[in-house]
Design an enzyme around this catalytic site. Structure first.
Site, PDB file in Angstrom:
ATOM      1  CG  PHE A  24      -1.781   1.224   1.330  1.00 21.20           C
ATOM      2  CD1 PHE A  24      -2.920   1.329   0.553  1.00 21.20           C
ATOM      3  CD2 PHE A  24      -1.448   2.292   2.165  1.00 21.20           C
ATOM      4  CE1 PHE A  24      -3.728   2.457   0.605  1.00 21.20           C
ATOM      5  CE2 PHE A  24      -2.246   3.430   2.233  1.00 21.20           C
ATOM      6  CZ  PHE A  24      -3.394   3.513   1.456  1.00 21.20           C
ATOM      7  N   GLY A  25       0.627   2.152  -0.941  1.00 24.20           N
ATOM      8  CA  GLY A  25       1.366   3.421  -1.019  1.00 24.20           C
ATOM      9  C   GLY A  25       0.440   4.586  -0.735  1.00 24.20           C
ATOM     10  N   GLY A  27       2.078   7.985  -0.243  1.00 23.28           N
ATOM     11  CA  GLY A  27       2.820   9.222  -0.504  1.00 23.28           C
ATOM     12  C   GLY A  27       3.313   9.194  -1.942  1.00 23.28           C
ATOM     13  CB  SER A  28       6.676   9.572  -3.458  1.00 19.96           C
ATOM     14  OG  SER A  28       7.375   8.542  -2.808  1.00 19.96           O
ATOM     15  CD  GLU A  99       9.505   4.655   0.445  1.00 18.98           C
ATOM     16  OE1 GLU A  99       9.282   5.442   1.386  1.00 18.98           O
ATOM     17  OE2 GLU A  99       9.242   4.935  -0.734  1.00 18.98           O
TER      18      GLU A  99
HETATM   19  C1  SIN Z   1       4.551   5.836   0.525  1.00 20.57           C
HETATM   20  O1  SIN Z   1       4.425   6.552  -0.466  1.00 20.57           O
HETATM   21  O2  SIN Z   1       3.727   4.916   0.745  1.00 20.57           O
HETATM   22  C2  SIN Z   1       5.695   5.969   1.469  1.00 20.57           C
HETATM   23  C3  SIN Z   1       6.228   7.338   1.609  1.00 20.57           C
HETATM   24  C4  SIN Z   1       6.841   7.892   0.357  1.00 20.57           C
HETATM   25  O3  SIN Z   1       7.663   7.201  -0.278  1.00 20.57           O
HETATM   26  O4  SIN Z   1       6.528   9.017  -0.017  1.00 20.57           O
END
Ligand code: SIN
Length: 208
Positions: A24-25, A27-28, A99
């Site tokens: 699951f993402g 953010g980016s 990450e």
């Molecule tokens: C994410 O996107 O799920 C983790 C945080 C990021 O890489 O911005």
């Protein structure tokens, strides 16, 4: 600290033996899928809320001037919307590196927008990691984002890409959208005398 995070994530053996895992993402990872995936589906996780409380020394800032990026923090009754990706275990080497500034893999229930639930993984950066910055007023967060830059580009780009990806998904996030609005105000050109001339005559006319 980077290496430690990677090593801890490599020891995460919850899905050992699985040939596919849902990630699951929030953010980016929503807008920048720079890894191979089998399938992706809009999804959410319950009991978590997205916050720009994690410092970024490696992507959207520097060790001397960290930017701010998203993490999720527990909040009863909250739902965090994002994107779920079905990936093979080999992809985690890339993700653990990407990450590495404080994010740890955590097992979570993922609910797909079009129905169904599965157990998968999410990367979260909690208050125990050295890069964690914590809560701040959204205007201050916007100010920090406005002035930060790192190897992956301006910090503002991260925030703006995330806000538009959420809109494309038809999702709302008051925290992200408030920071976006403050950022727009901070980045708006200062009012000056040219505003009084609808024809746009200014001292710079003819210099482009
Ligand atoms: C994410 O996107 O799920 C983790 C945080 C990021 O890489 O911005």
């Amino acid at each position: 600290m980077d290496a430690a995070t990677i090593a801890i994530n490599q020891r995460m053996n919850k899905f050992d033996g699985h040939d596919q895992v849902w990630l699951f993402g929030y953010g980016s990872l929503i807008y920048k899928a720079d890894f191979p995936y089998i399938e992706r589906r809009p999804a959410s996780i319950a009991g978590w809320t997205r916050r720009f409380w994690q410092g970024s020394h490696d992507h959207r800032g520097t060790p001397m001037a960290p930017g701010r990026v998203a993490t999720i923090v527990p909040q009863a009754g909250a739902v965090c919307d994002g994107m779920a990706y079905l990936i093979t275990p080999e992809v985690f080497a890339h993700l653990d590196h990407r990450e590495k500034n404080g994010y740890l893999r955590l097992a979570t229930d993922i609910t797909f927008d079009d129905g169904g639930k599965v157990e998968g993984l999410v990367y979260i950066a909690n208050e125990e990691n050295a890069a964690f910055l914590g809560a701040a007023p959204e205007l201050d967060i916007a100010r920090q984002i406005a002035r930060s830059n790192g190897p992956s580009g301006p910090n503002s780009e991260y925030l703006l890409h995330l806000a538009s990806a959420l809109r494309e998904l038809g999702k709302s996030d008051p925290h992200v959208f408030a920071i976006e609005q403050y950022l727009a105000q901070l980045q708006a050109p200062a009012q000056d005398s040219t505003a009084a001339y609808p024809g746009g005559i200014s001292a710079d006319a003819g210099l482009t």
